[in-house]
Design a protein around this motif. Sequence first.
Motif, short mmCIF file in Angstrom:
data_model
loop_
_atom_site.label_atom_id
_atom_site.label_comp_id
_atom_site.label_asym_id
_atom_site.label_seq_id
_atom_site.Cartn_x
_atom_site.Cartn_y
_atom_site.Cartn_z
N ILE A 75 34.28 -21.08 16.47
CA ILE A 75 35.48 -20.88 15.72
C ILE A 75 35.07 -21.28 14.19
O ILE A 75 34.41 -21.95 13.15
N ASN A 78 38.29 -22.57 9.63
CA ASN A 78 38.81 -23.62 10.46
C ASN A 78 39.33 -24.21 9.62
O ASN A 78 39.63 -25.59 9.83
N GLU A 93 45.35 -17.29 13.44
CA GLU A 93 44.92 -17.74 14.41
C GLU A 93 43.17 -18.12 14.85
O GLU A 93 43.29 -17.71 13.85
N PRO A 94 42.75 -19.17 15.95
CA PRO A 94 41.74 -19.21 15.81
C PRO A 94 40.74 -17.73 15.72
O PRO A 94 41.02 -16.79 16.50
N GLU A 139 47.72 -28.00 25.10
CA GLU A 139 47.49 -28.78 23.97
C GLU A 139 47.69 -30.30 24.26
O GLU A 139 46.70 -31.17 24.01
N VAL A 216 42.10 -27.27 10.29
CA VAL A 216 43.47 -26.12 10.73
C VAL A 216 43.82 -26.14 12.98
O VAL A 216 44.84 -26.89 12.47
N TYR A 217 42.62 -26.17 12.92
CA TYR A 217 43.45 -26.03 14.23
C TYR A 217 42.55 -27.03 15.14
O TYR A 217 40.64 -26.70 14.93
N PHE A 221 44.52 -28.39 20.28
CA PHE A 221 44.22 -27.05 20.41
C PHE A 221 43.90 -26.19 20.58
O PHE A 221 43.90 -25.14 21.41
N LEU A 222 42.42 -26.10 19.70
CA LEU A 222 40.70 -25.40 20.30
C LEU A 222 41.17 -25.41 21.98
O LEU A 222 40.61 -23.57 22.81
N SER A 224 42.95 -25.88 24.30
CA SER A 224 44.13 -25.26 24.68
C SER A 224 43.96 -23.62 24.01
O SER A 224 44.25 -22.50 25.54
N TYR A 225 43.71 -23.10 23.12
CA TYR A 225 44.12 -21.73 22.79
C TYR A 225 42.46 -21.11 23.70
O TYR A 225 43.05 -20.32 24.41
N THR A 240 33.82 -26.75 15.77
CA THR A 240 34.23 -26.80 15.44
C THR A 240 34.63 -26.16 13.88
O THR A 240 35.95 -25.79 13.74
#
Length: 282
Positions: A75, A78, A93-94, A139, A216-217, A221-222, A224-225, A240
């Motif tokens: 990522i 972030n 968004e990531p 999430e 940030v994320y 969340f990551l 799930s995303y 991350t």
Amino acid sequence: MKFLRYGEKGSEKPGLVDTDGTLRDLSGIINDIAPETVASLPDKVKSLDLATLPTVDGKPRLGPCIARPGKFICIGLNYADHAAETGAEVPPEPVIFMKATSALTGPFDTVIKPRGSTKLDWEVELGIVIGKESRYVEEKDALSHIAGYCVINDVSERAFQLERHGTWDKGKGCDSFGPTGPWLVTPDEIEDPLTLSMWLTVNGHKYQDGSTRTMVYGPAFLISYLSRFMSLQPGDIISTGTPPGVGMGQKPPVYLNDGDVIELGIEGLGQQKQTVRDYDNL
């Protein structure tokens, strides 16, 4: 629990760190810490009397804490403070990119400066290893999909990454650009992955001194995303992102050269140390 892999490259054995810091061998329990074993490993070990496991003498080489991951996902940008130091905006968004799985290496192995490299950089990052197949994960359920956390040095060649056109991947996936470990730490040992201090030095000078608080994320969340765009499989690694203090962000920029020593760590997850060598000096 803290799981690890030790031994010569390509012949690593599974192990764990006992409560008193003793390194113990798990070869009689599993063949390796790998995608096919990572999910069930804690349950297999939980019922054991750790004192009965063989001890490992000396200070063996440590390999990456997970073998043969199917994916090494990263990522970008972030951390809000890292984005600011690079002059970039926090993405809505990531940012997703991949490291080649052949970049994976042990936490104390040599970082190889590839031929043509002029801007070799460092990034201490929180790593996540997936524990079960994940598709369209909510999430609120995502943390249950984590097998463990680890330290990753997202070694980066900035000229390859940013000046050679196309995607970031060519500056991220060179051999040795993914030191991972020393341990795979199970989630029960990490109360909150968003409160961990993290640091990195080069030749004894501290460049990175941050915290996952500015991420940030977050991990939930990551997962799930990412699971919206690809299935995540046991053993997959997610790196991350990094806090501020990378070489590219110094004024003037500072980059790694042959003989430089990198040390890094994350609270509760252990430390790494690598020496940089030019490819032609190996």
